[in-house]
Design an enzyme around this catalytic site. Structure first.
Site, short mmCIF file in Angstrom:
data_model
loop_
_atom_site.label_atom_id
_atom_site.label_comp_id
_atom_site.label_asym_id
_atom_site.label_seq_id
_atom_site.Cartn_x
_atom_site.Cartn_y
_atom_site.Cartn_z
N TYR A 15 0.64 -1.24 0.10
CA TYR A 15 -0.09 0.06 0.12
C TYR A 15 0.77 1.44 0.10
O TYR A 15 1.82 1.47 0.90
CB TYR A 15 -0.76 -0.08 1.20
N ALA B 84 -4.79 -4.49 7.50
CA ALA B 84 -5.04 -4.90 6.19
C ALA B 84 -4.04 -6.04 5.67
O ALA B 84 -3.22 -6.26 6.39
CB ALA B 84 -4.65 -3.55 5.12
N CYS B 85 -4.56 -6.82 4.95
CA CYS B 85 -3.74 -7.92 4.13
C CYS B 85 -4.17 -8.14 2.60
O CYS B 85 -4.30 -7.14 2.08
CB CYS B 85 -4.17 -9.08 5.00
N ARG B 86 -4.27 -9.27 2.32
CA ARG B 86 -4.23 -9.50 0.88
C ARG B 86 -5.80 -9.49 0.66
O ARG B 86 -6.33 -9.07 -0.39
CB ARG B 86 -3.70 -10.73 0.51
N ILE C 255 -5.63 -5.78 -0.19
CA ILE C 255 -4.85 -5.16 -1.16
C ILE C 255 -5.66 -5.46 -2.55
O ILE C 255 -5.66 -4.72 -3.45
CB ILE C 255 -3.32 -5.19 -1.06
#
Length: 105
Positions: free
Chosen positions: A36, A65-67, A94
């Protein structure tokens, strides 16, 4: 019981523009490929969270946040158990972030 707010990429983008920290819990190899692009960013892999979670501020709002949003929810569940309250989960991770064309590096 306290739960985290689920937010979409556009809301997350707005929050990061206001200085809210985005914590990326993906693993190092994933982050080295793309991450990011936000001014307030911290990389803290989910695998290291139990040892390093105190690096995340617990007195202000934080986006996790992650994938895709699954590992970030696991991280949030852990952080909630440690007394954190002001957490947001980036829905879709993401993948959704890129789909809506927010910046990555």
């Amino acid at each position: 019981m306290i739960s985290a707010e689920q937010i979409c990429p556009s809301d997350a983008w707005k929050l990061t523009q206001e200085g809210v920290l985005l914590v990326d819990v993906r693993e190092t190899d994933e982050v080295s490929q793309e991450r990011y692009e936000v001014s307030c960013y911290m990389h803290l892999p989910l695998s290291e969270l139990p040892q390093r979670f105190r690096e995340i501020p617990n007195d202000k709002k934080v986006i996790i946040a992650c994938r895709s949003g699954i590992r970030s929810q696991k991280a949030i569940d852990f952080l909630l158990s440690q007394g954190y309250e002001k957490l947001c989960n980036l829905e879709g991770g993401i993948l959704a972030w890129k789909e809506q064309e927010f910046p990555i590096v």
